[in-house]
Design a protein around this motif. Structure first.
Motif, PDB file in Angstrom:
ATOM      1  N   THR A  67       0.853  -1.193  -0.163  1.00 16.96           N
ATOM      2  CA  THR A  67       0.120   0.035   0.069  1.00 16.96           C
ATOM      3  C   THR A  67       0.928   1.158   0.114  1.00 16.96           C
ATOM      4  O   THR A  67       0.575   2.168  -0.643  1.00 16.96           O
ATOM      5  N   ALA A  68       1.920   1.168   0.755  1.00 14.36           N
ATOM      6  CA  ALA A  68       2.707   2.298   0.749  1.00 14.36           C
ATOM      7  C   ALA A  68       3.764   2.473  -0.533  1.00 14.36           C
ATOM      8  O   ALA A  68       3.480   3.758  -1.069  1.00 14.36           O
ATOM      9  N   VAL A  69       4.027   1.615  -1.195  1.00  8.89           N
ATOM     10  CA  VAL A  69       4.318   1.644  -2.550  1.00  8.89           C
ATOM     11  C   VAL A  69       3.405   2.185  -3.562  1.00  8.89           C
ATOM     12  O   VAL A  69       3.627   2.978  -4.354  1.00  8.89           O
ATOM     13  N   SER A  70       2.141   1.659  -3.481  1.00 10.16           N
ATOM     14  CA  SER A  70       1.165   1.907  -4.243  1.00 10.16           C
ATOM     15  C   SER A  70       0.878   3.516  -4.022  1.00 10.16           C
ATOM     16  O   SER A  70       0.689   4.415  -5.100  1.00 10.16           O
ATOM     17  N   VAL A  71       0.907   3.987  -2.844  1.00 11.17           N
ATOM     18  CA  VAL A  71       0.714   5.624  -2.522  1.00 11.17           C
ATOM     19  C   VAL A  71       1.785   6.338  -3.242  1.00 11.17           C
ATOM     20  O   VAL A  71       1.764   7.257  -3.996  1.00 11.17           O
ATOM     21  N   ALA A  72       3.131   5.931  -3.144  1.00  8.52           N
ATOM     22  CA  ALA A  72       4.303   6.448  -3.605  1.00  8.52           C
ATOM     23  C   ALA A  72       4.190   6.315  -5.336  1.00  8.52           C
ATOM     24  O   ALA A  72       4.402   7.427  -6.017  1.00  8.52           O
ATOM     25  N   LEU A  73       3.802   5.387  -5.634  1.00  6.69           N
ATOM     26  CA  LEU A  73       3.589   5.349  -7.349  1.00  6.69           C
ATOM     27  C   LEU A  73       2.702   6.241  -7.872  1.00  6.69           C
ATOM     28  O   LEU A  73       2.640   6.939  -8.912  1.00  6.69           O
ATOM     29  N   LEU A  74       1.355   6.108  -7.132  1.00  6.97           N
ATOM     30  CA  LEU A  74       0.349   6.983  -7.762  1.00  6.97           C
ATOM     31  C   LEU A  74       0.284   8.684  -7.482  1.00  6.97           C
ATOM     32  O   LEU A  74      -0.238   9.244  -8.298  1.00  6.97           O
ATOM     33  N   THR A  75       1.270   8.851  -6.430  1.00  2.00           N
ATOM     34  CA  THR A  75       1.444  10.143  -6.473  1.00  2.00           C
ATOM     35  C   THR A  75       2.641  10.846  -7.152  1.00  2.00           C
ATOM     36  O   THR A  75       2.506  12.216  -7.582  1.00  2.00           O
ATOM     37  N   ALA A  76       3.436   9.957  -7.482  1.00  2.00           N
ATOM     38  CA  ALA A  76       4.619  10.286  -8.132  1.00  2.00           C
ATOM     39  C   ALA A  76       4.115  11.040  -9.331  1.00  2.00           C
ATOM     40  O   ALA A  76       5.006  12.098  -9.906  1.00  2.00           O
ATOM     41  N   PRO A  77       3.242  10.658 -10.506  1.00  2.00           N
ATOM     42  CA  PRO A  77       2.740  11.568 -11.793  1.00  2.00           C
ATOM     43  C   PRO A  77       2.550  13.031 -11.181  1.00  2.00           C
ATOM     44  O   PRO A  77       3.075  13.795 -12.015  1.00  2.00           O
ATOM     45  N   SER A  78       1.828  13.145 -10.281  1.00  2.00           N
ATOM     46  CA  SER A  78       1.452  14.588  -9.726  1.00  2.00           C
ATOM     47  C   SER A  78       2.947  15.440  -9.569  1.00  2.00           C
ATOM     48  O   SER A  78       2.842  16.356  -9.775  1.00  2.00           O
ATOM     49  N   SER A  79       3.845  14.818  -8.726  1.00  2.00           N
ATOM     50  CA  SER A  79       4.885  15.428  -8.304  1.00  2.00           C
ATOM     51  C   SER A  79       5.806  15.586  -9.519  1.00  2.00           C
ATOM     52  O   SER A  79       6.240  16.613  -9.713  1.00  2.00           O
ATOM     53  N   TYR A  80       5.918  14.737 -10.401  1.00  2.00           N
ATOM     54  CA  TYR A  80       6.603  14.815 -11.471  1.00  2.00           C
ATOM     55  C   TYR A  80       5.999  15.882 -12.539  1.00  2.00           C
ATOM     56  O   TYR A  80       6.762  16.887 -12.914  1.00  2.00           O
ATOM     57  N   HIS A  81       4.746  16.186 -12.379  1.00  2.00           N
ATOM     58  CA  HIS A  81       4.287  17.228 -13.214  1.00  2.00           C
ATOM     59  C   HIS A  81       4.486  18.399 -12.624  1.00  2.00           C
ATOM     60  O   HIS A  81       4.814  19.590 -13.125  1.00  2.00           O
ATOM     61  N   ARG A  82       4.516  18.685 -11.269  1.00  2.00           N
ATOM     62  CA  ARG A  82       4.682  19.800 -10.694  1.00  2.00           C
ATOM     63  C   ARG A  82       6.177  20.104 -10.694  1.00  2.00           C
ATOM     64  O   ARG A  82       6.456  21.302 -11.040  1.00  2.00           O
ATOM     65  N   LEU A  83       7.013  19.255 -10.738  1.00  2.00           N
ATOM     66  CA  LEU A  83       8.577  19.533 -10.930  1.00  2.00           C
ATOM     67  C   LEU A  83       8.761  19.992 -12.226  1.00  2.00           C
ATOM     68  O   LEU A  83       9.858  20.578 -12.521  1.00  2.00           O
ATOM     69  N   ARG A  84       8.084  19.364 -13.293  1.00  2.00           N
ATOM     70  CA  ARG A  84       8.714  19.471 -14.539  1.00  2.00           C
ATOM     71  C   ARG A  84       7.438  20.671 -15.515  1.00  2.00           C
ATOM     72  O   ARG A  84       7.723  20.686 -16.388  1.00  2.00           O
ATOM     73  N   PHE A  85       6.555  21.077 -14.689  1.00  2.00           N
ATOM     74  CA  PHE A  85       5.736  21.978 -15.116  1.00  2.00           C
ATOM     75  C   PHE A  85       6.409  23.224 -15.924  1.00  2.00           C
ATOM     76  O   PHE A  85       7.266  23.695 -15.309  1.00  2.00           O
ATOM     77  N   ARG A  86       5.966  23.505 -17.032  1.00  2.00           N
ATOM     78  CA  ARG A  86       6.408  24.403 -17.778  1.00  2.00           C
ATOM     79  C   ARG A  86       8.107  24.122 -18.435  1.00  2.00           C
ATOM     80  O   ARG A  86       8.718  25.053 -18.921  1.00  2.00           O
ATOM     81  N   HIS A  87       8.345  23.053 -18.541  1.00  2.00           N
ATOM     82  CA  HIS A  87       9.678  22.654 -18.844  1.00  2.00           C
ATOM     83  C   HIS A  87       9.591  21.945 -20.424  1.00  2.00           C
ATOM     84  O   HIS A  87      10.430  21.503 -20.855  1.00  2.00           O
ATOM     85  N   GLY A  88       8.234  21.723 -20.789  1.00  2.00           N
ATOM     86  CA  GLY A  88       7.959  21.234 -22.137  1.00  2.00           C
ATOM     87  C   GLY A  88       7.891  19.650 -21.834  1.00  2.00           C
ATOM     88  O   GLY A  88       8.030  19.121 -21.132  1.00  2.00           O
ATOM     89  N   ASN A  89       7.630  19.321 -23.184  1.00  2.00           N
ATOM     90  CA  ASN A  89       7.811  17.673 -23.291  1.00  2.00           C
ATOM     91  C   ASN A  89       6.522  16.870 -22.487  1.00  2.00           C
ATOM     92  O   ASN A  89       7.108  16.048 -21.659  1.00  2.00           O
ATOM     93  N   LYS A  90       5.617  17.523 -22.488  1.00  2.00           N
ATOM     94  CA  LYS A  90       4.438  16.911 -21.867  1.00  2.00           C
ATOM     95  C   LYS A  90       4.074  15.358 -22.199  1.00  2.00           C
ATOM     96  O   LYS A  90       3.639  14.738 -21.402  1.00  2.00           O
ATOM     97  N   GLU A  91       4.392  15.018 -23.490  1.00  2.00           N
ATOM     98  CA  GLU A  91       4.124  13.569 -24.156  1.00  2.00           C
ATOM     99  C   GLU A  91       5.136  12.673 -23.164  1.00  2.00           C
ATOM    100  O   GLU A  91       4.518  11.710 -22.786  1.00  2.00           O
ATOM    101  N   ARG A  92       6.260  13.062 -22.834  1.00  2.00           N
ATOM    102  CA  ARG A  92       7.197  12.302 -21.882  1.00  2.00           C
ATOM    103  C   ARG A  92       6.541  12.195 -20.636  1.00  2.00           C
ATOM    104  O   ARG A  92       6.488  11.080 -19.988  1.00  2.00           O
ATOM    105  N   MET A  93       6.035  13.335 -20.216  1.00  2.00           N
ATOM    106  CA  MET A  93       5.366  13.265 -18.859  1.00  2.00           C
ATOM    107  C   MET A  93       4.230  12.530 -18.843  1.00  2.00           C
ATOM    108  O   MET A  93       3.980  11.798 -17.709  1.00  2.00           O
ATOM    109  N   VAL A  94       3.438  12.433 -19.862  1.00  5.42           N
ATOM    110  CA  VAL A  94       2.357  11.549 -19.969  1.00  5.42           C
ATOM    111  C   VAL A  94       2.606   9.857 -20.037  1.00  5.42           C
ATOM    112  O   VAL A  94       2.263   9.125 -19.439  1.00  5.42           O
TER     113      VAL A  94
END
Length: 159
Positions: A67-94
């Motif tokens: 469950t802890a791993v699941s929370v980490a993995l499911l939260t990671a895309p939002s964190s990645y999005h926040r940290l890479r916001f406005r850096h381009g390459n949304k396709e890679r982000m997706v």
């Protein structure tokens, strides 16, 4: 507007839409996994926890960690999005967000099965726990993986 999503979209519009869809899906999945994690945090501190067997303790550890791993993995895309916001390459982000989400959902399936085994073994019996886990595994495998894979096969054969 076309009947098929993405048919008349630019690559940027498609990446924007897919990212929004991904983040919206995570808003649906993550609360359930988070509630399960909160429940599991409280379990060892409950009064009856001292009566558990070694098997139940081991199943709890699997449930808790998955469950802890699941929370980490499911939260990671939002964190990645926040940290890479406005850096381009949304396709890679997706693409990365999609892979992390699939892994997070798989980890949540493990935790869901482990929790069912734990509760059924504690409340009813080991046999009931195994039967419930096998039944739930079949349901999860069919609904979470079988239906999407079947749709993908149909889509391929229709082309």
């Amino acid at each position: 507007m076309s009947e098929t999503p993405g048919e008349e979209e630019t690559p940027k519009e498609r990446a924007d839409r897919e990212l929004i869809e991904l983040l919206n899906e995570l808003r649906v999945v993550l609360p359930g996994v988070t509630v399960l994690f909160a429940f599991l945090l409280a379990v060892p501190f409950a009064k009856g926890w001292t009566r558990v067997t070694a098997f139940q303790r081991d199943v709890f550890v699997v449930a808790f960690l998955s469950t802890a791993v699941s929370v980490a993995l499911l939260t990671a895309p939002s964190s990645y999005h926040r940290l890479r916001f406005r850096h381009g390459n949304k396709e890679r982000m997706v693409k990365i967000g999609n892979m992390l989400s699939i892994a997070g959902i798989a980890a949540s399936a493990v935790s869901l099965l482990a929790v069912v085994v734990l509760v059924m073994d504690f409340v009813v019996s080991r046999g009931a726990a195994v039967a419930a886990a096998v039944g739930l595994f079949a349901v999860v495998a069919l609904l979470w993986y079988g239906l999407p894979l079947l749709a993908a096969l149909r889509d391929r054969s229709a082309r």
